[in-house]
Scaffold this motif. Structure first.
Motif, mmCIF file in Angstrom:
data_model
loop_
_atom_site.group_PDB
_atom_site.id
_atom_site.type_symbol
_atom_site.label_atom_id
_atom_site.label_comp_id
_atom_site.label_asym_id
_atom_site.label_seq_id
_atom_site.Cartn_x
_atom_site.Cartn_y
_atom_site.Cartn_z
ATOM 1 N N ALA A 12 -19.675 -13.434 -44.330
ATOM 2 C CA ALA A 12 -18.660 -12.675 -43.586
ATOM 3 C C ALA A 12 -17.602 -12.111 -44.526
ATOM 4 C CB ALA A 12 -18.010 -13.567 -42.534
ATOM 5 N N ASP A 13 -17.295 -12.856 -45.571
ATOM 6 C CA ASP A 13 -16.302 -12.381 -46.534
ATOM 7 C C ASP A 13 -16.807 -11.167 -47.308
ATOM 8 O OD1 ASP A 13 -14.309 -14.354 -45.999
ATOM 9 O OD2 ASP A 13 -15.546 -15.812 -47.068
ATOM 10 N N ILE A 17 -14.851 -7.654 -47.641
ATOM 11 C CA ILE A 17 -14.594 -6.957 -48.905
ATOM 12 C C ILE A 17 -14.968 -5.477 -48.780
ATOM 13 C CG2 ILE A 17 -15.336 -6.783 -51.319
ATOM 14 C CD1 ILE A 17 -15.609 -9.835 -51.329
ATOM 15 N N ALA A 18 -16.102 -5.213 -48.125
ATOM 16 C CA ALA A 18 -16.513 -3.819 -47.923
ATOM 17 C C ALA A 18 -15.512 -3.076 -47.034
ATOM 18 C CB ALA A 18 -17.906 -3.775 -47.299
ATOM 19 N N LEU A 19 -15.013 -3.742 -45.982
ATOM 20 C CA LEU A 19 -14.024 -3.109 -45.107
ATOM 21 C C LEU A 19 -12.731 -2.810 -45.858
ATOM 22 C CD1 LEU A 19 -14.463 -5.169 -41.805
ATOM 23 C CD2 LEU A 19 -15.000 -2.750 -42.162
ATOM 24 N N ILE A 20 -12.297 -3.748 -46.695
ATOM 25 C CA ILE A 20 -11.079 -3.534 -47.477
ATOM 26 C C ILE A 20 -11.262 -2.357 -48.429
ATOM 27 C CG2 ILE A 20 -9.575 -4.552 -49.236
ATOM 28 C CD1 ILE A 20 -10.032 -7.260 -47.894
ATOM 29 N N ALA A 21 -12.456 -2.257 -49.020
ATOM 30 C CA ALA A 21 -12.735 -1.122 -49.914
ATOM 31 C C ALA A 21 -12.611 0.203 -49.166
ATOM 32 C CB ALA A 21 -14.120 -1.273 -50.530
ATOM 33 N N VAL A 22 -13.105 0.244 -47.931
ATOM 34 C CA VAL A 22 -12.997 1.469 -47.128
ATOM 35 C C VAL A 22 -11.531 1.771 -46.817
ATOM 36 C CG1 VAL A 22 -13.541 2.498 -44.891
ATOM 37 C CG2 VAL A 22 -15.291 1.228 -46.148
ATOM 38 N N LEU A 23 -10.767 0.737 -46.491
ATOM 39 C CA LEU A 23 -9.354 0.925 -46.175
ATOM 40 C C LEU A 23 -8.556 1.434 -47.373
ATOM 41 C CD1 LEU A 23 -8.753 -2.304 -44.057
ATOM 42 C CD2 LEU A 23 -8.683 0.045 -43.215
ATOM 43 N N ALA A 108 -4.631 -11.205 -50.651
ATOM 44 C CA ALA A 108 -3.854 -11.428 -49.429
ATOM 45 C C ALA A 108 -4.769 -11.899 -48.301
ATOM 46 C CB ALA A 108 -3.131 -10.137 -49.037
ATOM 47 N N TYR A 109 -5.985 -11.355 -48.253
ATOM 48 C CA TYR A 109 -6.957 -11.792 -47.247
ATOM 49 C C TYR A 109 -7.244 -13.291 -47.388
ATOM 50 C CZ TYR A 109 -11.546 -12.661 -45.195
ATOM 51 O OH TYR A 109 -12.595 -13.209 -44.495
ATOM 52 N N PHE A 110 -7.539 -13.735 -48.604
ATOM 53 C CA PHE A 110 -7.882 -15.145 -48.793
ATOM 54 C C PHE A 110 -6.673 -16.057 -48.586
ATOM 55 C CE2 PHE A 110 -11.528 -13.311 -51.151
ATOM 56 C CZ PHE A 110 -12.535 -13.948 -50.451
ATOM 57 N N PRO A 118 -9.762 -15.733 -40.408
ATOM 58 C CA PRO A 118 -10.280 -14.466 -40.941
ATOM 59 C C PRO A 118 -9.677 -13.212 -40.314
ATOM 60 C CG PRO A 118 -12.064 -15.999 -40.442
ATOM 61 C CD PRO A 118 -10.824 -16.580 -39.849
ATOM 62 N N LEU A 119 -9.456 -13.209 -38.983
ATOM 63 C CA LEU A 119 -8.959 -11.991 -38.341
ATOM 64 C C LEU A 119 -7.555 -11.618 -38.820
ATOM 65 C CD1 LEU A 119 -9.277 -9.676 -36.393
ATOM 66 C CD2 LEU A 119 -8.557 -11.197 -34.524
ATOM 67 N N PRO A 120 -6.567 -12.541 -38.774
ATOM 68 C CA PRO A 120 -5.250 -12.173 -39.321
ATOM 69 C C PRO A 120 -5.311 -11.866 -40.812
ATOM 70 C CG PRO A 120 -5.324 -14.510 -38.786
ATOM 71 C CD PRO A 120 -6.547 -13.899 -38.192
ATOM 72 N N ALA A 121 -6.243 -12.494 -41.513
ATOM 73 C CA ALA A 121 -6.384 -12.209 -42.943
ATOM 74 C C ALA A 121 -6.797 -10.765 -43.183
ATOM 75 C CB ALA A 121 -7.410 -13.161 -43.557
ATOM 76 N N LEU A 122 -7.727 -10.270 -42.353
ATOM 77 C CA LEU A 122 -8.160 -8.875 -42.480
ATOM 78 C C LEU A 122 -7.015 -7.919 -42.136
ATOM 79 C CD1 LEU A 122 -10.375 -6.814 -42.991
ATOM 80 C CD2 LEU A 122 -11.092 -7.075 -40.611
ATOM 81 N N ILE A 123 -6.218 -8.260 -41.127
ATOM 82 C CA ILE A 123 -5.078 -7.421 -40.756
ATOM 83 C C ILE A 123 -4.063 -7.369 -41.898
ATOM 84 C CG2 ILE A 123 -3.134 -7.195 -39.166
ATOM 85 C CD1 ILE A 123 -4.898 -8.440 -36.999
ATOM 86 N N ALA A 124 -3.808 -8.504 -42.528
ATOM 87 C CA ALA A 124 -2.865 -8.546 -43.656
ATOM 88 C C ALA A 124 -3.350 -7.661 -44.792
ATOM 89 C CB ALA A 124 -2.689 -9.984 -44.138
#
Length: 660
Positions: A12-13, A17-23, A108-110, A118-124
């Motif tokens: 899942a991580d 990582i791929a989502l963060i790269a897109v962001l 920041a995610y980790f 995981p969900l609030p981590a992705l938002i951060a």
């Protein structure tokens, strides 16, 4: 330690990582268009890294400390390592540093995943990629982004060490904290966290000592070298002189008492009482916050003497815009962190302490009115808490006990979500250009005139030839530093010292000059160039001083680069040619950076002749300000001003007259 245990790294991580790269794509697109090397920070960090790997920085600590803004060696070492890999291609170095900064959203995610899930981590992570103070920074070599990397790594590792009571992890967390301190000294704010984990989170004292051993292993070599090279104690030398010795003595006494208490077993007996341990922890928290605030503000006495409530209001209004939304949200988040720290303790208590210890840093940055990117660490901690708050509010709306709790959770979650989504859409639109490919391919972010000048010198000026370069910060420090960086040690460069150089206290560098040296009355009678720097203060250069430094440094060449308008330093080459003491051997004209503003680089060579007397070069604004300063002194000001410039005054477009 009471707190949330994070799940191990999983598949899942990888998706995250791929989502963060897109962001990160919008911020990278913006960076590709707007980054520039012409800024004091970018050019001086490049030069500091270049000097470190060449060995020259090790020969003169004062020089590399000045180029590095008075900070520790980590940023130059990082850039030096990249130079070894990518060479001196500025674009490749810029992109390498910007891509390294993408570690911060991932870290920041980790961090948030360990604290919450995981969900609030992705938002951060998403908040940091879009709204981080470094996202729209034009300077690619960003020390605050590097500081954040080591800072969050240290905090993550410390949390893991506390959860597992692991000595090796504690040692690693201490070394990472030491590296963050040697990146930028404001990271010193986190120094008591391990001790407070012992007092407030029941961490084992012996394991915590491994953390401080790691800090010592990272910092002491640099501290020792700085003391041997300069005779000053690093960081202590930033404080006013009357404070330095008392603080050194107090620190030495504290360390001796702590070592004695630990060796005798007194510390273990003291910590056995839980109530006493807790009260001591809160006392240490308060004492450290107050002491750190006093120490940091003591380094900013020059700024404090000039700051006003109106100036601070304008600065904070721009920083927190739109304040009607940001300020209430900030207050809610801080209150939420305090509530979580009281209710849950553990990792939340450590996060709350880390946020509290950023208060003195925020006060210093606000008083100095520095760039917003210097708030990057506290901003990231706030984003981490805000992300958890959004998810917790949504959870309360779905699973809250009672109608009122669900309603409040739903309102809070909906409000925060709508505000952040609206702001995110606006930010993405601001970051993405209309034509992504065309915009990115059509821009040049390096100073081409400096690049071409260095290439010409490599072909036409013998290696190891000495060059005197004009590099006073108010003139063209960025361009001069960039010239020296690109040259890569082919030639011996010496920095020109002005007759009246800038003497202005700075918190990160101990100033050693006469504050009165910039007075108008001290302009040399044979000044060849004068520029005002505000409040009836000037910088100036005289022909005898220029010739003396050229002889002392054995420099046959003089390099000048900068702008044709402000501060008008490119008036000087033509004047030096008219003096017959120099000839222009090569000129590189840069692009027009604004209406009427052109950049360029000029290389002059000594003719060996005695110079003819020259009128003083200055621009119209300088003459106007000088006239006002002298007029305020009383009658006869015009004649006094004329006597200061016996050869007359020459502006960019011809002779200037002193008004009566």
């Amino acid at each position: 330690m009471p707190g949330s245990e994070s799940s191990p790294f999983g598949w899942a991580d990888l998706v995250v990582i791929a989502l963060i790269a897109v962001l990160c794509v919008p911020s990278l697109a913006w960076f590709g268009i707007h980054w520039t090397v012409i800024g004091n920070d970018a050019a001086r960090y490049l030069l500091a890294g270049s000097q470190l790997i060449s060995g020259r920085g090790l020969e003169n600590l004062n020089d590399i400390s000045e180029f590095n803004g008075g900070h520790g060696p980590v940023m130059p070492a990082l850039l030096g390592s990249l130079i070894l890999v990518f060479g001196r291609d500025t674009a490749e170095l810029a992109w390498a540093m910007r891509l390294l900064a993408l570690l911060n959203p991932l870290l920041a995610y980790f961090l948030v995943k360990r604290i919450s899930g995981p969900l609030p981590a992705l938002i951060a992570a998403a908040l940091l990629t879009l709204f981080g103070f470094n996202v729209m920074a034009t300077i690619p070599f960003n020390i605050d982004a590097a500081l954040l990397t080591f800072y969050v790594l240290s905090l993550l590792t410390l949390l893991a060490a506390i959860n597992r009571n692991s000595g090796p992890l504690a040692l690693l967390s201490g070394m990472l904290l030491g590296l963050s301190i040697l990146t930028k000294e404001t990271a010193l704010a986190n120094l008591p966290l391990a001790l407070l984990a012992v007092l407030l989170l029941d961490w084992d004292l012996r394991t915590a000592l491994w953390h401080y051993l790691g800090v010592a292993l990272a910092c002491l070599p640099w501290w020792a070298w700085a003391w041997v090279a300069s005779g000053d104690v690093y960081l202590i030398d930033r404080l006013p002189v009357p404070f330095q010795l008392p603080i050194l003595i107090a620190t030495a006494i504290f360390l001796l008492l702590a070592a004695g208490a630990y060796a005798s077993g007194m510390a273990a007996r003291f910590l056995a009482n839980e109530r006493r341990r807790r009260w001591t922890g809160w006392f240490v928290t308060l004492a450290w916050t107050v002491t750190l605030t006093g120490m940091l503000l003591a380094t900013a006495t020059h700024a404090l003497s000039k700051v006003s409530i109106g100036m601070l209001r304008r600065y904070l209004t721009q920083l927190l815009e739109p304040s009607i939304i940001v300020v209430p949200m900030l207050l809610v988040v801080l209150g939420y962190v305090v509530w979580k720290a009281i209710q849950h303790g553990g990792a939340w208590r450590l996060l709350a302490l880390a946020l509290l210890f950023q208060t003195p840093v925020c006060l210093l940055v606000t008083v100095e009115r520095w760039a917003p990117r210097q708030f990057l660490v506290p901003q990231t901690l706030v984003f981490c808490a805000l992300a958890v708050l959004i998810v917790d509010a949504g959870g309360a709306a779905l699973r809250g006990r009672g109608y009122s709790a669900r309603l409040m959770g739903a309102v809070a979650a909906a409000t925060l979500t709508v505000l952040l989504l609206a702001a995110s859409v606006g930010r993405v639109q601001a970051l993405l250009p209309e034509s992504l490919v065309g915009e990115l391919s059509g821009k040049h972010r390096v100073a081409v005139q400096e690049t071409r000048m260095v290439d010409w010198m490599a072909r036409n000026v013998p290696e190891e030839e000495h060059v005197l370069v004009v590099s006073e910060p108010a003139i063209n420090a960025a361009q001069a530093n960039y010239l020296m960086f690109l040259d890569g040690g082919r030639h011996e460069w010496t920095q020109l010292q002005l007759d009246q150089a800038i003497c202005q206290p700075r918190p990160n560098i101990q100033i050693r000059c006469d504050p009165e040296q910039n007075a108008v009355s001290r302009i040399p009678p044979d000044a060849v160039w004068v520029q005002t720097i505000g409040n009836c203060r000037v910088i100036s250069l005289s022909m005898p001083n220029l010739l003396d430094q050229a002889r002392q440094s054995n420099s046959e060449y003089v390099a000048i680069s900068g702008s044709y308008v402000f501060p008008g330093i490119l008036q000087l080459p033509a004047a030096l040619r008219k003096s017959k003491a120099f000839e222009i051997v090569h000129t590189e004209r840069g692009r027009r950076v604004a209406p009427g503003v052109k950049e360029g680089a000029v290389l002059l060579k000594s003719t060996g002749r005695s110079p003819k007397a020259l009128p003083t070069q200055m621009n119209g604004n300088t003459l106007l300000r000088l006239n006002r300063c002298e007029q305020a002194k009383g009658p006869g000001y015009a004649e006094k001003l004329r006597s200061s410039f016996p050869q007359g005054i020459m502006g960019p477009n011809g002779a200037l007259m002193i008004p009566d």
